[in-house]
Design an enzyme around this catalytic site. Structure first.
Site, short mmCIF file in Angstrom:
data_model
loop_
_atom_site.label_atom_id
_atom_site.label_comp_id
_atom_site.label_asym_id
_atom_site.label_seq_id
_atom_site.Cartn_x
_atom_site.Cartn_y
_atom_site.Cartn_z
CG ASN A 7 -1.72 1.11 1.25
OD1 ASN A 7 -1.83 2.08 0.23
ND2 ASN A 7 -2.47 1.00 2.22
NE ARG A 91 -6.35 1.31 0.18
CZ ARG A 91 -6.77 1.73 1.40
NH1 ARG A 91 -5.96 1.71 2.33
NH2 ARG A 91 -7.95 2.14 1.57
CG ASN A 211 -7.69 10.52 10.36
OD1 ASN A 211 -8.11 11.69 11.10
ND2 ASN A 211 -6.55 10.76 9.77
NE ARG A 241 -10.25 13.15 2.94
CZ ARG A 241 -9.91 12.06 3.10
NH1 ARG A 241 -10.72 11.29 3.64
NH2 ARG A 241 -8.83 11.58 2.89
CG PHE A 284 -13.62 10.26 17.66
CD1 PHE A 284 -13.91 10.78 16.42
CD2 PHE A 284 -14.12 10.05 18.59
CE1 PHE A 284 -15.24 11.07 16.19
CE2 PHE A 284 -15.61 10.39 18.60
CZ PHE A 284 -16.15 10.91 17.40
NE ARG A 285 -7.14 7.29 20.23
CZ ARG A 285 -5.96 6.47 19.89
NH1 ARG A 285 -5.53 5.41 20.29
NH2 ARG A 285 -5.35 6.71 18.49
N GLY A 331 -10.79 2.50 13.21
CA GLY A 331 -10.30 2.98 14.70
C GLY A 331 -11.49 3.33 15.43
CD GLU A 334 -11.72 -2.11 13.74
OE1 GLU A 334 -10.41 -2.55 14.26
OE2 GLU A 334 -11.53 -2.24 12.30
CG ASN A 335 -10.48 0.58 19.21
OD1 ASN A 335 -10.20 -0.51 19.42
ND2 ASN A 335 -9.97 0.95 17.87
P1 ADP Z 1 -7.10 5.70 9.19
O1 ADP Z 1 -6.89 4.21 8.89
O2 ADP Z 1 -8.21 6.52 8.52
O3 ADP Z 1 -5.82 6.62 9.59
P2 ADP Z 1 -8.05 4.44 11.76
O4 ADP Z 1 -8.89 3.56 11.30
O5 ADP Z 1 -6.69 4.00 12.33
O6 ADP Z 1 -7.58 5.58 10.81
O7 ADP Z 1 -8.73 5.39 12.88
C1 ADP Z 1 -8.12 6.36 13.61
C2 ADP Z 1 -9.08 7.24 14.53
O8 ADP Z 1 -9.56 5.99 15.51
C3 ADP Z 1 -8.54 8.27 15.35
O9 ADP Z 1 -9.56 9.22 15.52
C4 ADP Z 1 -8.53 7.50 16.65
O10 ADP Z 1 -8.54 8.39 17.84
C5 ADP Z 1 -9.46 6.40 16.73
N1 ADP Z 1 -9.17 5.39 17.87
C6 ADP Z 1 -8.45 4.56 17.80
N2 ADP Z 1 -8.23 3.79 18.81
C7 ADP Z 1 -9.30 4.37 19.77
C8 ADP Z 1 -9.81 4.01 21.00
N3 ADP Z 1 -9.45 2.97 21.46
N4 ADP Z 1 -10.93 4.46 21.46
C9 ADP Z 1 -11.25 5.51 20.56
N5 ADP Z 1 -11.14 5.87 19.49
C10 ADP Z 1 -9.95 5.04 19.05
#
Ligand code: ADP
Length: 397
Positions: A7, A91, A211, A241, A284-285, A331, A334-335
């Site tokens: 990728n 990709r 993100n 965005r 987000f965190r 991110g 899932e979390n």
């Molecule tokens: P990308 O692949 O688009 O860069 P990700 O799928 O890795 O992004 O997601 C990143 C986002 O997920 C960030 O905003 C981050 O704060 C959030 N994130 C990751 N882990 C957690 C968690 N444990 N709790 C809340 N948000 C999370």
């Protein structure tokens, strides 16, 4: 067969070597700062220590060679020779209107990837460079292009056409394409399998909340609609965005701030979204913790994010005249149980009930709705690399 998944970004190259006999990851890693000073490779062989190589990488060709060297390294490697690599899956961001499926790379495929530079100016040139670098480093090994836009190609005209003069579609292929296609494709099909849904008719909504964020509606794994458009800017509120805005906003800012259209688009892509509203962060965190400490704009950013996702879910339920499962991935999806819970509070009219205990899950597959819920809500980690490897295997075996 062992498949190398690549990728490429403009200055980075992520990779995974996957043994498709049991779909296990043998090694993964990333080259960063390609073409800039301070480039390095972080290689993580499964079951062994992380290995960091700091070496100049003037281009992706050098980076690929370093990756191959790491894969066969006596101490940190996982294969004896690069001849064990049966195929490479890449990709590729944009396949234009030409490709609705993955394809083995030949000169025609490279021509189309090149023709789409306009549509994916940051990614497509890097993707093509990665393909050519692998061809040079591994002559004779099949290269497969897996397009991020392929999933969205199943949309009907009523979903993909913008209501602008038709000649722009005819002349320039201006339409909605959708992105994160590898993720939506993987997650919607896995959800159908996991939940034992009807493989032809299951109505599934996938919320890929990272993100970058996007949402899709699919029936039997075929895309009905998806929130990103000509570019990834359309749709949900994302880290930086804006997602959907009235295009007049661009004209207004350009006129009042003395900026060009390109400059305003840069603001909508890189300085908007959660970052733009909260002024705190695109992560987000960070936004959640600022909100918890009483930062009002952070709270509004969080609320606006949830609200936009819920509105799209409502629209997609209407588009499909129903929904069997809603799946959260990436991110945030899932979390973050709090965000999932807040979004689902808008959806009680669908008979959705969330089990608060199950909704604490992080990063693993789990049904988070109650047995009585009229719609199943699932958390399912995305795995774009595995999807690319499966597509590659399917085309070369
Ligand atoms: P990308 O692949 O688009 O860069 P990700 O799928 O890795 O992004 O997601 C990143 C986002 O997920 C960030 O905003 C981050 O704060 C959030 N994130 C990751 N882990 C957690 C968690 N444990 N709790 C809340 N948000 C999370």
């Amino acid at each position: 067969m062992k498949i190398l998944v690549i990728n490429c970004g403009s200055s980075s190259l992520k990779y995974q070597l996957i043994d498709m006999d049991n779909e296990s990851v043998l090694a993964k890693g990333i080259c960063e700062r390609i073409g800039i000073e301070g480039s390095n490779l972080t290689h993580k062989p499964t079951g062994k220590d992380k290995y960091v190589v700091e070496a100049p990488m003037k281009d992706h060709q050098v980076a690929i060679q370093l990756v191959l060297d790491a894969l066969v390294d006596e101490t940190h490697g996982v294969i004896a020779s690069t001849s064990e690599i049966g195929a490479v899956g890449h990709r590729v961001l944009h396949g234009g209107i030409k490709y609705s499926d993955s394809i083995v790379v030949n000169e025609d495929v490279k021509k189309v990837i090149r023709e789409c530079f306009d549509l994916g100016p940051l990614h497509n040139p890097a993707n093509l460079t990665g393909i050519e670098a692998c061809e040079a480093a591994m002559p004779g090994v099949p290269q497969v292009a897996v397009f991020d836009t392929a999933f969205g190609m199943a949309m009907a005209e009523k979903a993909y056409l913008y209501a602008i003069p038709y000649e722009y579609y005819e002349k320039y292929s201006i339409r909605r394409y959708g992105f994160h296609g590898t993720s939506h494709n993987f997650v919607s099909h896995e959800a159908i399998k996991t939940l034992g849904l009807d493989p032809e008719n299951a109505k599934v909504i996938v919320a890929h909340l990272g993100n970058g964020a996007s949402i899709s509606a699919s029936i039997g794994g075929k895309c009905i609609d998806t929130s990103m458009g000509l570019t990834p800017l359309e749709g949900l509120i994302m880290g930086t965005r804006s997602g959907d805005v009235d295009p007049t906003v661009i004209q207004f800012i350009a006129n009042h701030e003395n900026k060009s259209v390109d400059e305003v688009l840069n603001i909508l892509n890189k300085e908007s979204g959660l970052l733009g509203i909260s002024g705190v962060s695109s992560d987000f965190r960070d936004v959640m913790s600022a909100a918890a400490e009483g930062n009002n704009r952070a709270q509004i950013a969080n609320d606006a994010f949830d609200y936009r996702v819920a509105k799209y879910i409502g629209a997609y339920v209407a588009a499909m005249n129903g929904v069997d499962a809603i799946v959260f991935t990436a991110g945030v999806g899932e979390n973050d149980g709090i965000v999932r819970g807040e979004i689902c509070e808008y959806l009680t009219y669908l008979g959705i009930e969330i089990d608060p205990e199950a909704n604490k899950v992080r990063g693993e597959e789990k049904v988070i709705s109650t047995p009585d819920s009229k719609v199943t809500v699932l958390v399912l980690p995305t795995n774009e690399e595995l999807f690319i490897a499966r597509e590659t295997l399917g085309l070369v075996k």
